[in-house]
Design an enzyme around this catalytic site. Structure first.
Site, PDB file in Angstrom:
ATOM      1  N   TRP A   9       0.831  -1.214   0.000  1.00  0.00           N
ATOM      2  CA  TRP A   9       0.000   0.000   0.000  1.00  0.00           C
ATOM      3  C   TRP A   9       0.863   1.260   0.000  1.00  0.00           C
ATOM      4  O   TRP A   9       0.351   2.350  -0.151  1.00  0.00           O
ATOM      5  CB  TRP A   9      -0.939  -0.004   1.214  1.00  0.00           C
ATOM      6  CG  TRP A   9      -1.967  -1.098   1.202  1.00  0.00           C
ATOM      7  CD1 TRP A   9      -2.108  -2.103   0.266  1.00  0.00           C
ATOM      8  CD2 TRP A   9      -3.018  -1.312   2.154  1.00  0.00           C
ATOM      9  NE1 TRP A   9      -3.170  -2.916   0.600  1.00  0.00           N
ATOM     10  CE2 TRP A   9      -3.745  -2.453   1.750  1.00  0.00           C
ATOM     11  CE3 TRP A   9      -3.411  -0.643   3.324  1.00  0.00           C
ATOM     12  CZ2 TRP A   9      -4.846  -2.934   2.471  1.00  0.00           C
ATOM     13  CZ3 TRP A   9      -4.506  -1.121   4.046  1.00  0.00           C
ATOM     14  CH2 TRP A   9      -5.220  -2.254   3.618  1.00  0.00           C
ATOM     15  N   HIS A  96      12.926  -2.491  -0.916  1.00  0.00           N
ATOM     16  CA  HIS A  96      12.133  -1.953  -2.030  1.00  0.00           C
ATOM     17  C   HIS A  96      12.938  -0.836  -2.692  1.00  0.00           C
ATOM     18  O   HIS A  96      13.652  -0.091  -2.021  1.00  0.00           O
ATOM     19  CB  HIS A  96      10.790  -1.422  -1.505  1.00  0.00           C
ATOM     20  CG  HIS A  96       9.838  -1.106  -2.614  1.00  0.00           C
ATOM     21  ND1 HIS A  96       9.941   0.045  -3.364  1.00  0.00           N
ATOM     22  CD2 HIS A  96       8.785  -1.794  -3.120  1.00  0.00           C
ATOM     23  CE1 HIS A  96       8.986   0.046  -4.288  1.00  0.00           C
ATOM     24  NE2 HIS A  96       8.266  -1.060  -4.158  1.00  0.00           N
ATOM     25  N   GLU A  98      12.142   1.964  -3.681  1.00  0.00           N
ATOM     26  CA  GLU A  98      11.870   3.305  -3.137  1.00  0.00           C
ATOM     27  C   GLU A  98      12.659   3.530  -1.853  1.00  0.00           C
ATOM     28  O   GLU A  98      13.070   4.647  -1.550  1.00  0.00           O
ATOM     29  CB  GLU A  98      10.354   3.470  -2.927  1.00  0.00           C
ATOM     30  CG  GLU A  98       9.640   3.602  -4.280  1.00  0.00           C
ATOM     31  CD  GLU A  98       8.195   3.149  -4.309  1.00  0.00           C
ATOM     32  OE1 GLU A  98       7.601   2.922  -3.234  1.00  0.00           O
ATOM     33  OE2 GLU A  98       7.658   2.996  -5.436  1.00  0.00           O
TER      34      GLU A  98
HETATM   35  P1  13P Z   1       2.847  -0.409  -8.917  1.00  0.00           P
HETATM   36  O1  13P Z   1       2.035  -1.669  -8.945  1.00  0.00           O
HETATM   37  O2  13P Z   1       2.048   0.789  -8.476  1.00  0.00           O
HETATM   38  O3  13P Z   1       3.604  -0.195 -10.195  1.00  0.00           O
HETATM   39  O4  13P Z   1       3.938  -0.590  -7.752  1.00  0.00           O
HETATM   40  C1  13P Z   1       4.723  -1.726  -7.752  1.00  0.00           C
HETATM   41  C2  13P Z   1       5.485  -1.769  -6.487  1.00  0.00           C
HETATM   42  O5  13P Z   1       6.412  -1.002  -6.275  1.00  0.00           O
HETATM   43  C3  13P Z   1       5.076  -2.750  -5.470  1.00  0.00           C
HETATM   44  O6  13P Z   1       6.014  -2.855  -4.462  1.00  0.00           O
END
Ligand code: 13P
Length: 249
Positions: A9, A96, A98
């Protein structure tokens, strides 16, 4: 192998949204029956208690999006694996892209986070993936090799670890790699895992990056894709449910 569909999420939902989403998923499980895949939701840490109160005792498992490497101590703002386990989590995402980009996490930190998670009985979802520059530069397999070698702790098993391949350029962009590109990387990861564990064939490999109800069936049918890590589409119960029902296994 039975697929795992995990919803990340990210930094979305206020409490009422998180509770409504969790309730909707629990209702779908109750009313529609087994979708043929294991379900996991990974809400923001502050929502774990509220979401866990709804998912506890249901087929919807609870996971977190990150953990610290230490068990406790002077780490302002951080959350330990022990706290996550204590809050009802069975899984935690580590590394991740990010977090790697926004928090400077490198392979060694990711490895220590996964080890901390294993130490508390959590299953780590260890993320790897190349940037667009790396893909365009033909470095994808080398980058993945390096990330797998550096991010996996000792004693990785099918019970304590899941690997997620998420090309950075496919996250939140609506752009997905071709089926051949996904298959190539997943086959590569599967072969790399033999160096880490005797269990390599049983470790689930998830694909993540713009998975939606329209492309899930094709992606989940790829050999060595054993589930999905879903961002945006996991915020809508119907979309997430449709993806969960798309796995052929
Ligand atoms: P999306 O499905 O929004 O491209 O994100 C993928 C994601 O980073 C899941 O960890």
């Amino acid at each position: 192998m039975r697929a795992l569909i995990a919803g990340n999420w990210k930094m979305n939902t206020l409490r009422r949204d998180a509770e409504a989403l969790a309730l909707a998923l629990v209702d779908l499980c109750r009313n529609e029956g087994d979708p043929g895949a294991d379900l996991l939701v990974c809400p923001p840490a502050i929502m774990l208690q509220a979401v866990g109160a709804i998912t506890q005792g249901t087929p919807v498992a609870l996971g977190a999006q990150d953990c610290h490497t230490a068990e406790s101590g002077a780490h302002t703002g951080d959350i330990s694996a022990a706290m996550l386990a204590d809050s009802g989590c069975s899984h935690v995402i580590v590394g991740h892209s990010e977090r790697r980009a926004n928090h400077g996490e490198n392979n060694a930190m990711v490895k220590n986070k996964a080890a901390a998670a294993h130490g508390k009985g959590l299953t780590s979802i260890i993320c790897v993936g190349e940037t667009l520059d790396q893909r365009d530069g033909g470095e994808t397999l080398a980058v993945i090799t390096d990330q797998i070698a550096g991010s996996l702790p000792q004693q990785v098993t099918a019970a304590n670890s899941v690997i997620a391949y998420e090309p950075v350029w496919a996250i939140g962009t609506g752009r997905t790699p071709t089926i051949q590109q996904i298959a190539e990387v997943h086959d590569h990861i599967r072969s790399l895992l033999t160096k880490h564990t005797a269990d390599s064939a049983a470790i689930r490999l998830l694909y993540g990056g713009s998975v939606n109800p329209g492309n899930a069936e094709e992606i989940l049918a790829i050999e060595n894709v054993n589930g999905g890590l879903v961002g945006g589409a996991s915020l809508k119960a119907e979309d997430f449910w449709a993806i969960c029902g798309s796995s052929a296994q």
